[in-house]
Design a protein around this motif. Sequence first.
Motif: not given
Length: 331
Positions: A69-78
């Motif tokens: 399980t991971f957590q990613v900031q929205s724009d980091e994903l983009n």
Amino acid sequence: MTVAAVKPIDPQDLERATSTVSLREDLDAYVTDLMAQGVRNIYFVGAGGSLICSYPAHYLLTASSDVPTFQVQSDELNCVQPALMGPGSLVVLASYTGTTKETVAAARTAKSTGATVVTAAKDGTPLATEADRNFVAKSDIFELMLAYAVLTATGKVDDTEAVNASLDALPQALRTAAEQADAHLAAVAEKFKDDEITYVLGSGPNQAWAYGMAMCFLQEMQWKHAAGFNAGEFFQGAFEVVDDSSAVILWLAEDGSRPMAERARTFLQKYAARAECIDTRDLDLVGIDERLRPHVTPLVVAALASRLAQHYEAVRNHDLKTRRYMFKVDY
């Protein structure tokens, strides 16, 4: 300056929480089906408060599940797509407005990898329309319920009746916790209302609302200088600027990281005479099974942070909705 009366605790908070809990049967069935199809990993994605709200669920699954399980900031994903995201990934996104542009784009990014996209947003909003399945829900409770659904589907829950009963009790427990802590929260806001900078500490899943209290409530909504720290990282440098004149807020909850917060409390009691420690152990949380308090109290911290912000709003006569830039200029 005339001090405004603090707003009453919003009854809609209880309504939104109760409405979210009522989705549990549908959510459980949906997650059970997904897990049967083969979920390889899970990503919680969001920005600002929505990212902060996902931390308790992320923390619970990281500690208790075999599913990475991971957590990613929205724009980091983009900007940089994780190599492991793709078919078999479950990507959970939330946005209170359903319009946060980075999060809407992140939903599209996730879908482009072949991942299954689940959202917590208002129906008909841009984020909801990007989802494989949308739930109209309060994101922190929704994501914690989703985490429990994953654990149940993978045989990691020993007592489902205790989980169900505690989730049923959660909306009222959050409301009662805010009521019980209200006098203390009012005193904290009054004490620190004029400080030039406020430091906020928390450990484990509660570091999310150390960060969120500082950035979202004090910086964004009160235009006050603030900094949020993991209670362990505090000792890697930040504590050097703290003394008996410093404004420090420490969240203590009941998860496995509590010894980190207790270490910070011991230091603050010795070297920071004005520090305020807000401890969920002081609260009753009626209906919450003792075994589940470690997983639920980060949501209690969230409720207390929100109420503390309302007390700042009152004693500083600075509306929480006032902005210089957000929603007003291009950025």
